[in-house]
Design a protein around this motif. Structure first.
Motif, PDB file in Angstrom:
ATOM      1  N   UNK A 138       0.686  -1.151  -0.072  1.00 62.31           N
ATOM      2  CA  UNK A 138      -0.236   0.021  -0.022  1.00 62.31           C
ATOM      3  C   UNK A 138       0.759   1.236   0.041  1.00 62.31           C
ATOM      4  N   UNK A 139       1.807   1.492   0.865  1.00 61.36           N
ATOM      5  CA  UNK A 139       2.698   2.358   0.774  1.00 61.36           C
ATOM      6  C   UNK A 139       3.250   2.841  -0.675  1.00 61.36           C
ATOM      7  N   UNK A 140       3.776   1.760  -1.410  1.00 62.96           N
ATOM      8  CA  UNK A 140       4.295   1.907  -2.775  1.00 62.96           C
ATOM      9  C   UNK A 140       2.841   2.316  -3.730  1.00 62.96           C
ATOM     10  N   UNK A 141       1.946   1.800  -3.216  1.00 58.59           N
ATOM     11  CA  UNK A 141       0.743   2.132  -4.302  1.00 58.59           C
ATOM     12  C   UNK A 141       0.325   3.531  -4.060  1.00 58.59           C
ATOM     13  N   UNK A 142       0.454   4.109  -2.908  1.00 55.71           N
ATOM     14  CA  UNK A 142       0.349   5.545  -2.493  1.00 55.71           C
ATOM     15  C   UNK A 142       1.259   6.596  -3.093  1.00 55.71           C
ATOM     16  N   UNK A 143       2.135   6.336  -3.741  1.00 53.05           N
ATOM     17  CA  UNK A 143       3.331   6.926  -4.055  1.00 53.05           C
ATOM     18  C   UNK A 143       2.882   8.338  -4.917  1.00 53.05           C
ATOM     19  N   UNK A 144       1.964   8.026  -5.773  1.00 54.21           N
ATOM     20  CA  UNK A 144       1.504   9.453  -6.460  1.00 54.21           C
ATOM     21  C   UNK A 144       0.781  10.342  -5.426  1.00 54.21           C
ATOM     22  N   UNK A 145       0.034   9.883  -4.585  1.00 51.00           N
ATOM     23  CA  UNK A 145      -0.803  10.630  -3.496  1.00 51.00           C
ATOM     24  C   UNK A 145       0.418  11.211  -2.801  1.00 51.00           C
ATOM     25  N   UNK A 146       1.431  10.747  -2.607  1.00 46.49           N
ATOM     26  CA  UNK A 146       2.498  11.148  -1.496  1.00 46.49           C
ATOM     27  C   UNK A 146       3.541  12.067  -2.291  1.00 46.49           C
ATOM     28  N   UNK A 147       3.918  11.846  -3.353  1.00 48.92           N
ATOM     29  CA  UNK A 147       4.745  12.556  -4.241  1.00 48.92           C
ATOM     30  C   UNK A 147       4.331  13.320  -5.318  1.00 48.92           C
ATOM     31  N   UNK A 148       3.380  12.716  -5.974  1.00 51.48           N
ATOM     32  CA  UNK A 148       2.984  13.169  -7.353  1.00 51.48           C
ATOM     33  C   UNK A 148       1.882  14.214  -7.315  1.00 51.48           C
ATOM     34  N   UNK A 149       1.729  15.113  -6.309  1.00 49.71           N
ATOM     35  CA  UNK A 149       0.608  16.029  -6.177  1.00 49.71           C
ATOM     36  C   UNK A 149       0.915  17.065  -7.160  1.00 49.71           C
ATOM     37  N   UNK A 150       2.391  17.550  -7.442  1.00 49.06           N
ATOM     38  CA  UNK A 150       2.332  18.638  -8.508  1.00 49.06           C
ATOM     39  C   UNK A 150       1.939  18.143  -9.761  1.00 49.06           C
ATOM     40  N   UNK A 151       2.230  16.763 -10.188  1.00 49.13           N
ATOM     41  CA  UNK A 151       1.888  16.192 -11.410  1.00 49.13           C
ATOM     42  C   UNK A 151       0.524  16.265 -11.674  1.00 49.13           C
ATOM     43  N   UNK A 152      -0.132  15.859 -10.478  1.00 46.65           N
ATOM     44  CA  UNK A 152      -1.944  15.884 -10.612  1.00 46.65           C
ATOM     45  C   UNK A 152      -2.349  17.196 -10.693  1.00 46.65           C
ATOM     46  N   UNK A 153      -1.742  18.129 -10.320  1.00 44.08           N
ATOM     47  CA  UNK A 153      -2.233  19.379 -10.390  1.00 44.08           C
ATOM     48  C   UNK A 153      -1.723  20.047 -12.015  1.00 44.08           C
ATOM     49  N   UNK A 154      -0.542  19.682 -12.460  1.00 42.67           N
ATOM     50  CA  UNK A 154      -0.345  19.815 -13.785  1.00 42.67           C
ATOM     51  C   UNK A 154      -1.468  19.301 -14.664  1.00 42.67           C
ATOM     52  N   UNK A 155      -1.681  17.959 -14.483  1.00 46.06           N
ATOM     53  CA  UNK A 155      -2.808  17.436 -15.216  1.00 46.06           C
ATOM     54  C   UNK A 155      -4.112  18.163 -15.208  1.00 46.06           C
ATOM     55  N   UNK A 156      -4.425  18.504 -14.142  1.00 46.88           N
ATOM     56  CA  UNK A 156      -5.826  19.372 -13.890  1.00 46.88           C
ATOM     57  C   UNK A 156      -5.764  20.792 -14.646  1.00 46.88           C
ATOM     58  N   UNK A 157      -4.699  21.493 -14.286  1.00 49.82           N
ATOM     59  CA  UNK A 157      -4.792  23.149 -14.616  1.00 49.82           C
ATOM     60  C   UNK A 157      -4.056  22.840 -16.113  1.00 49.82           C
ATOM     61  N   UNK A 158      -3.005  22.057 -16.374  1.00 54.46           N
ATOM     62  CA  UNK A 158      -2.424  22.290 -17.898  1.00 54.46           C
ATOM     63  C   UNK A 158      -3.466  21.637 -18.838  1.00 54.46           C
ATOM     64  N   UNK A 159      -4.053  20.305 -18.309  1.00 54.61           N
ATOM     65  CA  UNK A 159      -5.067  19.635 -19.258  1.00 54.61           C
ATOM     66  C   UNK A 159      -5.984  20.494 -19.553  1.00 54.61           C
ATOM     67  N   UNK A 160      -6.671  21.317 -18.683  1.00 54.94           N
ATOM     68  CA  UNK A 160      -7.827  22.072 -18.850  1.00 54.94           C
ATOM     69  C   UNK A 160      -7.355  23.246 -19.809  1.00 54.94           C
TER      70      UNK A 160
END
Length: 169
Positions: A138-160
């Motif tokens: 689970x710790x490894x699976x949660x990596x995007x939520x632990x480290x990848x928040x900037x990438x998710x924000x890029x997807x949301x704002x940049x994708x939009x």
């Protein structure tokens, strides 16, 4: 004032499907190469998902799914990233992203920030559960939520921004 936004749902018999998928695949190959120049850039910025989101939202789940499956394979074969061990989880998340984004575009016929937020959280949530099942960690699976928040924000704002302003037609 509402801007006109054209969203498509191309099918597998259309040459346009493969042409657009090829363009987005190229984007998903080039962008990760750029972000991997930054230390931990791939796991922070999640660049392999960016053009999959745009492809599926703008041109339908089929273009998105082609982009989602082929992009990680090409990157892994030619550049070794993602590593073969990480490929199933990334392809799972990419595939879920393509399906969720395609559904939202079809359902709402618009690309509002809140919609892209829901798409990103949904594919990451479902993908995290799938990655946990695949890897048993689970710790490894949660990596995007632990480290990848900037990438998710890029997807949301940049994708939009890309969907609404750069490829309006």
């Amino acid at each position: 004032m509402q801007t006109t936004l054209k969203l498509y749902s191309l099918d597998y018999r259309s040459v346009k499907t493969y042409l657009f998928a090829a363009l987005f695949i190229i984007g998903n190959v080039v962008m990760p190469q750029l972000f991997h120049q930054i230390p931990k850039g791939g796991i922070i910025w999640l660049p392999i998902y960016f053009f999959t989101l745009i492809a599926a939202y703008k041109y339908g789940w089929r273009v998105g799914l082609l982009t989602a499956i082929v992009s990680p394979l090409v990157n892994s074969i030619f550049f070794g990233m993602p590593a073969m061990a990480g490929l199933p989880a990334i392809m799972l998340k990419s595939g879920v992203l393509a399906l969720v984004a395609g559904y939202f575009a079809h359902r709402f016929k618009s690309a509002a920030l809140w919609q892209l937020l829901v798409v990103v959280v949904a594919y990451q949530g479902i993908g995290t559960l799938g990655e946990w099942a695949l890897k048993g960690d689970l710790f490894l699976a949660l990596q995007d939520f632990r480290i990848g928040i900037p990438g998710m924000l890029l997807q949301i704002v940049g994708g939009w921004a890309v969907i609404n302003y750069l490829i309006r037609k």
